[in-house]
Motif scaffolding. Sequence first.
Motif, mmCIF file in Angstrom:
data_model
loop_
_atom_site.group_PDB
_atom_site.id
_atom_site.type_symbol
_atom_site.label_atom_id
_atom_site.label_comp_id
_atom_site.label_asym_id
_atom_site.label_seq_id
_atom_site.Cartn_x
_atom_site.Cartn_y
_atom_site.Cartn_z
ATOM 1 N N GLU A 62 -5.732 -10.192 3.846
ATOM 2 C CA GLU A 62 -5.939 -8.919 3.163
ATOM 3 C C GLU A 62 -4.623 -8.183 2.960
ATOM 4 N N CYS A 63 -4.576 -7.424 1.877
ATOM 5 C CA CYS A 63 -3.429 -6.543 1.620
ATOM 6 C C CYS A 63 -3.904 -5.099 1.798
ATOM 7 N N PRO A 64 -3.568 -4.470 2.901
ATOM 8 C CA PRO A 64 -4.035 -3.101 3.147
ATOM 9 C C PRO A 64 -3.443 -2.102 2.148
ATOM 10 N N VAL A 74 -8.529 -1.841 0.917
ATOM 11 C CA VAL A 74 -8.040 -3.214 0.747
ATOM 12 C C VAL A 74 -7.783 -3.460 -0.735
ATOM 13 N N PHE A 83 -8.764 -1.308 -5.770
ATOM 14 C CA PHE A 83 -8.925 -1.466 -4.326
ATOM 15 C C PHE A 83 -10.317 -1.014 -3.918
#
Length: 241
Positions: free
Chosen positions: A136-138, A152, A163
């Motif tokens: 995941e890319c926060p 996310v 997101f």
Amino acid sequence: MTVESDHNAPAEETLEKRPARIRQLLLRLRDQRPLLTVSFRGRSDQFGSMLLGVDIERGELSFDELTPTDGDRLVRLQQSFQVTGQLDGAEVRFPVQVRRREEQDGFITYIAPIPDSLRYLQRRRAFRVEVPARPECPVVMSNSDGDWFEGVLVDVSISGIGFRVNKQLADGLERGNRCDCHIDFPDATVETRVEIRFNEPVRDKPFNRLGARFLRLEASDRRQIERFVFQLQRRQLKNEL
């Protein structure tokens, strides 16, 4: 969301004139929320927008304010523009004749009739580059009140991001909110300023889908985003081979 096609593959272009099919394509374009490219006759520069609404009963479309914002001046001068967007790996193009310009609470919207026809360019091989679920890319948003919202990343382009945020938190990120934005890519971090452009619940899911456009993007951050998108493209192409 960034969408790319294999330009060496054969393409099949359809001039779609069936009203029901046109409405169906436009509804999908609205729901997927891709960034649309807007061009004007006699000009080489391009602008960004989104299809915000499709009113079947009135036969109208509503488009978001153009970015950069000086595109609004061209809309008022020419009253028409060409829209190009990506839909499930296909290119959709159609003319827009602005019927009226609406401005409310600082938001500008352009209302236009549903077109009589549109061009649908379908490539036999096409691929969509999306941010994978793992890792995941926060994404962290901070509004003017100092509230923090963790989400996310779903998709990203040079113009903005998509997101998701837990439904219980999403109400704090209304359309028009301007936030400080922190994105953690696997190999880099981008900190910038964004404006929330839409916030909608996802059916049967515990989160909302949101979209935001970049208000400013430093050259170094732009390079980081371009590199990330390129890496995703290469990875997906490799998996397809």
